[in-house]
Write a protein that holds these residues in place. Structure first.
Motif, mmCIF file in Angstrom:
data_model
loop_
_atom_site.group_PDB
_atom_site.id
_atom_site.type_symbol
_atom_site.label_atom_id
_atom_site.label_comp_id
_atom_site.label_asym_id
_atom_site.label_seq_id
_atom_site.Cartn_x
_atom_site.Cartn_y
_atom_site.Cartn_z
ATOM 1 N N ASN A 27 0.819 -1.210 0.000
ATOM 2 C CA ASN A 27 0.000 0.000 0.000
ATOM 3 C C ASN A 27 0.854 1.261 0.000
ATOM 4 N N ALA A 28 1.972 1.232 0.735
ATOM 5 C CA ALA A 28 2.857 2.392 0.778
ATOM 6 C C ALA A 28 3.498 2.646 -0.583
ATOM 7 N N ILE A 29 3.963 1.602 -1.239
ATOM 8 C CA ILE A 29 4.581 1.766 -2.557
ATOM 9 C C ILE A 29 3.550 2.187 -3.592
ATOM 10 N N ALA A 30 2.330 1.702 -3.441
ATOM 11 C CA ALA A 30 1.258 2.106 -4.362
ATOM 12 C C ALA A 30 0.775 3.526 -4.104
ATOM 13 N N VAL A 59 8.609 -19.143 -3.817
ATOM 14 C CA VAL A 59 7.218 -19.323 -3.410
ATOM 15 C C VAL A 59 6.738 -18.125 -2.595
ATOM 16 N N GLU A 60 7.585 -17.635 -1.695
ATOM 17 C CA GLU A 60 7.211 -16.480 -0.872
ATOM 18 C C GLU A 60 7.031 -15.216 -1.717
ATOM 19 N N VAL A 61 7.951 -14.985 -2.644
ATOM 20 C CA VAL A 61 7.845 -13.782 -3.497
ATOM 21 C C VAL A 61 6.585 -13.838 -4.351
ATOM 22 N N THR A 110 3.256 -13.780 -2.103
ATOM 23 C CA THR A 110 2.982 -12.474 -1.502
ATOM 24 C C THR A 110 2.594 -11.456 -2.560
ATOM 25 N N ALA A 111 3.232 -11.506 -3.725
ATOM 26 C CA ALA A 111 2.857 -10.583 -4.802
ATOM 27 C C ALA A 111 1.401 -10.788 -5.207
ATOM 28 N N LEU A 112 0.976 -12.047 -5.303
ATOM 29 C CA LEU A 112 -0.418 -12.319 -5.655
ATOM 30 C C LEU A 112 -1.368 -11.855 -4.555
ATOM 31 N N LEU A 113 -1.006 -12.120 -3.312
ATOM 32 C CA LEU A 113 -1.861 -11.711 -2.200
ATOM 33 C C LEU A 113 -2.015 -10.199 -2.133
ATOM 34 N N VAL A 114 -0.916 -9.476 -2.258
ATOM 35 C CA VAL A 114 -0.970 -8.012 -2.205
ATOM 36 C C VAL A 114 -1.706 -7.460 -3.424
ATOM 37 N N ALA A 115 -1.524 -8.085 -4.591
ATOM 38 C CA ALA A 115 -2.234 -7.625 -5.787
ATOM 39 C C ALA A 115 -3.739 -7.771 -5.623
ATOM 40 N N VAL A 116 -4.171 -8.905 -5.066
ATOM 41 C CA VAL A 116 -5.606 -9.087 -4.825
ATOM 42 C C VAL A 116 -6.119 -8.046 -3.832
ATOM 43 N N PRO A 137 8.845 -11.737 1.183
ATOM 44 C CA PRO A 137 7.518 -11.113 1.126
ATOM 45 C C PRO A 137 7.560 -9.629 0.774
ATOM 46 N N LEU A 138 8.566 -8.920 1.269
ATOM 47 C CA LEU A 138 8.649 -7.490 0.963
ATOM 48 C C LEU A 138 8.978 -7.257 -0.517
ATOM 49 N N VAL A 139 9.775 -8.151 -1.098
ATOM 50 C CA VAL A 139 10.049 -8.047 -2.544
ATOM 51 C C VAL A 139 8.773 -8.285 -3.342
ATOM 52 N N GLY A 140 8.019 -9.309 -2.982
ATOM 53 C CA GLY A 140 6.748 -9.558 -3.666
ATOM 54 C C GLY A 140 5.771 -8.415 -3.498
ATOM 55 N N ALA A 141 5.707 -7.846 -2.290
ATOM 56 C CA ALA A 141 4.812 -6.711 -2.057
ATOM 57 C C ALA A 141 5.245 -5.498 -2.870
ATOM 58 N N ALA A 142 6.551 -5.279 -2.975
ATOM 59 C CA ALA A 142 7.049 -4.150 -3.757
ATOM 60 C C ALA A 142 6.684 -4.296 -5.230
ATOM 61 N N ILE A 143 6.770 -5.518 -5.753
ATOM 62 C CA ILE A 143 6.400 -5.746 -7.160
ATOM 63 C C ILE A 143 4.932 -5.397 -7.388
ATOM 64 N N ALA A 144 4.067 -5.913 -6.525
ATOM 65 C CA ALA A 144 2.636 -5.626 -6.679
ATOM 66 C C ALA A 144 2.353 -4.138 -6.492
#
Length: 354
Positions: A91-94, A160-162, A165-171, A236-243
């Motif tokens: 959310n912060a990166i978005a 798997v974590e990246v 987490t990217a899918l979860l944050v994207a949803v 997880p933070l890398v995946g969240a940053a991508i999303a």
């Protein structure tokens, strides 16, 4: 005069200020995040800790997903319903939350998750058949290599974590977007997504896709869990940053299109006014002029010196006798050409009589 773009920007800032004024205070939001994270830790860690397959048919992954759904339904109207440092970072990166506020959210989520894990640790200590409480926590703690059920290496668990987490944050970002007309379904979408991802990551390495939950379980587990904890923060933070970056790009492109829309509308309106004015001038000055008719176009096409031809052509149109119309009119008027014709007739009539 205020331009349409500046007016739109002013209205947007006023709407943002109104929403900020109606938003609950920071203490209330942090309390909601802590309480929701506590619920997630108890459900996500407690259900697999105390599950007896014969009497507990509900899977641990589905229990954690339902806990997320319930927490979002109960507290999302207060804090947004993150309950996960990765979701907060996304959310912060978005651009949906400030950095200082995001840091406070992460702190509240850690406090809530640690409180939940502490409660479970205390319950385990009361069970007489469990001699080593930390060993019991090892069964629900995230790990890789020899601490993975399928002996998954570090690279596999990291991927798997990246990805998860990217899918979860994207949803989460997609279902809670202001442009989404079906935001009421967000808790169910996020909860089901987490349940599916946990089912995938359970055998790989108990991947929680939540750094707060991973930290809470690692603190009450054996020493190896703290040594491997870094992966369950970095991935997880890398995946969240991508999303978050993807959705920030969506927001920027939408904002740019919205900013250019008033200018395009103004240009189209101005073009319409010019065309309307040209049409009005043509109608008023040309088409509606009583002196303007098809003959003027003929004269204009023939060029200078064509007035006599035009007059003769118009005269022929009016006289059905065609090319002899002028001579016929002269004969009727008793002109010289008419007398010559009479004399010629008399001459031929006399010759026939002879």
């Amino acid at each position: 005069m205020t331009s349409p773009v500046s007016a739109t920007a002013t209205e947007g800032s006023e709407l943002h200020a109104a929403r900020g004024a109606a938003q609950p205070g920071l203490v209330a939001r942090l309390s909601a995040e802590a309480f929701g994270s506590l619920f997630l830790a108890i459900a996500g860690l407690g259900v697999p800790l105390f599950t007896i397959p014969q009497s507990n048919p509900l899977s641990a992954s589905l229990a954690a997903g339902l806990a997320v759904t319930a927490s979002m339904l109960a507290f999302a109207y207060i804090s947004g319903g993150h309950f996960n440092p990765a979701v907060t970072v996304g959310n912060a990166i978005a651009g949906r939350i400030g950095l200082a506020e995001a840091a406070a959210y992460v702190g509240a989520q850690l406090v809530g998750a640690l409180a939940g894990a502490l409660a479970l640790f205390g319950i385990l200590r009361t069970v007489p058949k469990i001699d080593d409480t930390r060993t019991a926590f090892d069964t629900v703690t995230a790990g890789f290599g020899e601490h993975s059920i399928v002996q998954a290496p570090m690279a596999g668990v990291l991927l798997v974590e990246v990805l998860g987490t990217a899918l979860l944050v994207a949803v989460f970002l997609g279902t809670t977007s202001a442009r989404n007309t079906n935001k009421a379904a967000a808790p169910f979408a996020v909860g089901l997504t987490l349940a599916v991802l946990l089912q995938l990551g359970q055998a790989v390495g108990n991947t929680p896709f939540n750094p707060a939950r991973a930290t809470a379980s690692a603190i009450f587990s054996s020493s190896w869990s703290l040594e491997q904890l870094w992966l369950f923060w970095v991935a997880p933070l890398v995946g969240a940053a991508i999303a978050g970056l993807v959705f920030r790009g969506f927001s920027d492109s939408t904002a740019a299109a919205a900013a250019h829309a008033p200018a395009r509308a103004a240009g189209a309106a101005e073009s319409g006014h010019v065309e309307a004015a040209m049409d009005d001038d043509l109608d008023d000055d040309d088409l509606d002029d009583e002196d303007f008719d098809g003959e003027d176009l003929v004269d204009a096409a023939q060029g200078p010196g064509s007035d006599a031809v035009g007059e003769d052509a118009r005269g022929r149109e009016k006289d059905p006798r065609g090319a002899h119309g002028v001579r016929g009119r002269r004969a009727e008027d008793g002109s010289a050409d008419g007398s010559a014709d009479d004399e010629a007739r008399d001459f031929f009539d006399g010759r026939r009589g002879q």
